[in-house]
Design an enzyme around this catalytic site. Structure first.
Site, PDB file in Angstrom:
ATOM      1  N   LYS A 115     -39.568   7.161 -10.454  1.00  0.00           N
ATOM      2  CA  LYS A 115     -40.680   8.100 -10.234  1.00  0.00           C
ATOM      3  C   LYS A 115     -40.836   8.423  -8.755  1.00  0.00           C
ATOM      4  O   LYS A 115     -41.173   9.547  -8.390  1.00  0.00           O
ATOM      5  CB  LYS A 115     -41.982   7.529 -10.807  1.00  0.00           C
ATOM      6  N   LYS A 197     -32.725   9.055 -21.386  1.00  0.00           N
ATOM      7  CA  LYS A 197     -33.688   8.923 -22.490  1.00  0.00           C
ATOM      8  C   LYS A 197     -34.452  10.237 -22.711  1.00  0.00           C
ATOM      9  O   LYS A 197     -34.648  11.000 -21.763  1.00  0.00           O
ATOM     10  CB  LYS A 197     -34.646   7.744 -22.255  1.00  0.00           C
ATOM     11  N   LYS A 200     -40.834  13.161 -21.787  1.00  0.00           N
ATOM     12  CA  LYS A 200     -41.831  14.236 -21.752  1.00  0.00           C
ATOM     13  C   LYS A 200     -41.565  15.179 -20.582  1.00  0.00           C
ATOM     14  O   LYS A 200     -41.931  16.334 -20.620  1.00  0.00           O
ATOM     15  CB  LYS A 200     -43.221  13.634 -21.506  1.00  0.00           C
TER      16      LYS A 200
END
Ligand code: TYM
Length: 334
Positions: A115, A197, A200
């Site tokens: 992140k 993966k 969102k």
């Protein structure tokens, strides 16, 4: 153990649109095992602000997520479904646990590294201590079991380490939680890049199936999914695209990979992808219909939000007061 039952805690971020990965890796398992536990399902809106959010949008997404929990089959009369920001114990316990977590431990968190790389202009300290808030979520309710997808395992290991460290210093304060990982669907990959993966925040919308996608879109995304050159439906690491589609198909239908290989023996990818799409539709259609019904019932949802926040506050305070006492905070005068 609360009220004679083992306790289950889990949560999801109210960030972005929920994907089929969130559903198959977590939400679906929540529904299937809930009856055996005293359950707490949190909409973790406090975690969401570690990344910049539009406030109105965050509020809307949080409510959508809460209703999706219910639409997926969690009865809010039996399961404590609530917003993290409505229960101040989450923040209070996080502060205490921050003082029992090492910088080195947080530095190792792969999700923080990912992140931080993605949001290089906003590497705030909340992003860094994010796993401590997650530990507080879980430990606040003395959770025995935490159903999550594989990507949350590192955070869960840290939670266990913090709990054990605290218990070694102060006696048996926290239950040390176990992860619950489903047999299938624990790591659903992107349809466009099966090395990554399903997420969102994927920039390529064709990589993820969103729970709110209409049925034509679901079928189209499945048809376009990346497969391999072998031409046969076989469950192996050498064919990550096909393996991922088999995982999705198995999670939706309850079949085993070997059964699926037999079912599609001698049939092409086209037919297989169509079947995957239809299996996903059979899961998402009823979910969306239930969601639409719930959207009409504002009064019911509001009542659940209020009652469950009170219930979560009541249980969380039990742990919080104990912890506050252990670390030496003065007792409250009644
Ligand atoms: P979040 O919001 O990223 O994801 C919610 C749940 O979905 C699972 N998941 C997946 N499972 C399979 N395949 C995928 N592609 C996939 N993507 C996501 C996640 O493993 C998770 O179970 N930090 C957490 C939220 C959280 C939490 C908690 C979870 C906060 N406090 C306490 C459990 C207990 C998160 O960001 O999940």
């Amino acid at each position: 153990m609360l009220d004679g039952k083992k306790t289950l805690f889990s949560g999801m971020q109210a960030t972005g649109n929920l994907t089929l990965g969130n559903y198959l890796g977590a939400l679906k398992n929540w529904v299937s095992i809930s009856d055996n536990y005293q359950t707490f399902y949190c909409v973790v809106d406090m975690h969401s602000i570690t990344i910049r959010q539009d406030p109105a949008e965050l509020r809307k997404r949080a409510r959508t997520l809460l209703m999706l929990y219910i639409a997926a089959g969690l009865d809010p009369e039996k399961n404590c479904i609530y917003y993290q920001s409505h229960v101040s114990g989450h923040a209070e316990l996080t502060w205490i646990l921050n003082c029992f977590t090492y910088m080195g431990e947080l530095n190792r968190m792969t999700q923080f590294k990912d992140k931080a790389a993605k949001h290089a202009d906003n590497i705030n300290s909340g992003l860094f201590t994010y796993p401590v808030l997650m530990a507080a979520d879980i430990l606040l309710f003395q959770a025995d079991v935490v159903p999550v997808g594989i990507d949350q395992m590192q955070h869960l290991e840290l939670t266990r380490d913090i709990a054990i460290r605290f218990n070694n210093l102060f006696g048996d304060v926290f239950t040390v939680p176990e992860a619950y990982i489903g047999k299938t669907g624990a790591k659903i990959m992107s349809l466009q890049n099966p090395e990554k993966k399903m997420s969102k925040s994927d920039e390529n919308p064709n990589g993820s199936i969103y729970l709110m996608d209409d049925m034509d879109t679901v079928i189209r995304k499945c048809k376009r999914a990346v497969t391999d050159s072998e031409g046969c439906v076989r469950y192996c690491d050498g064919q990550p695209g096909v393996k991922n589609l088999i995982d999705i198909y198995c999670s939706c239908t309850g079949k085993a990979p070997a059964e699926v290989e037999r079912e599609f023996d001698g049939r092409g990818y086209g037919e297989f992808k169509m079947a995957v799409g239809e299996a996903v539709v059979s899961i998402l259609k009823p979910l969306q219909e239930r969601f639409a019904e719930l959207s009409q019932d504002k009064v019911y949802i509001d009542r659940m939000i209020k009652e469950n926040a009170e219930k979560a506050t009541y249980f969380s305070n039990k742990t919080l007061r104990k912890v506050q006492k252990k670390v030496g905070f003065p007792e409250r005068i009644r």
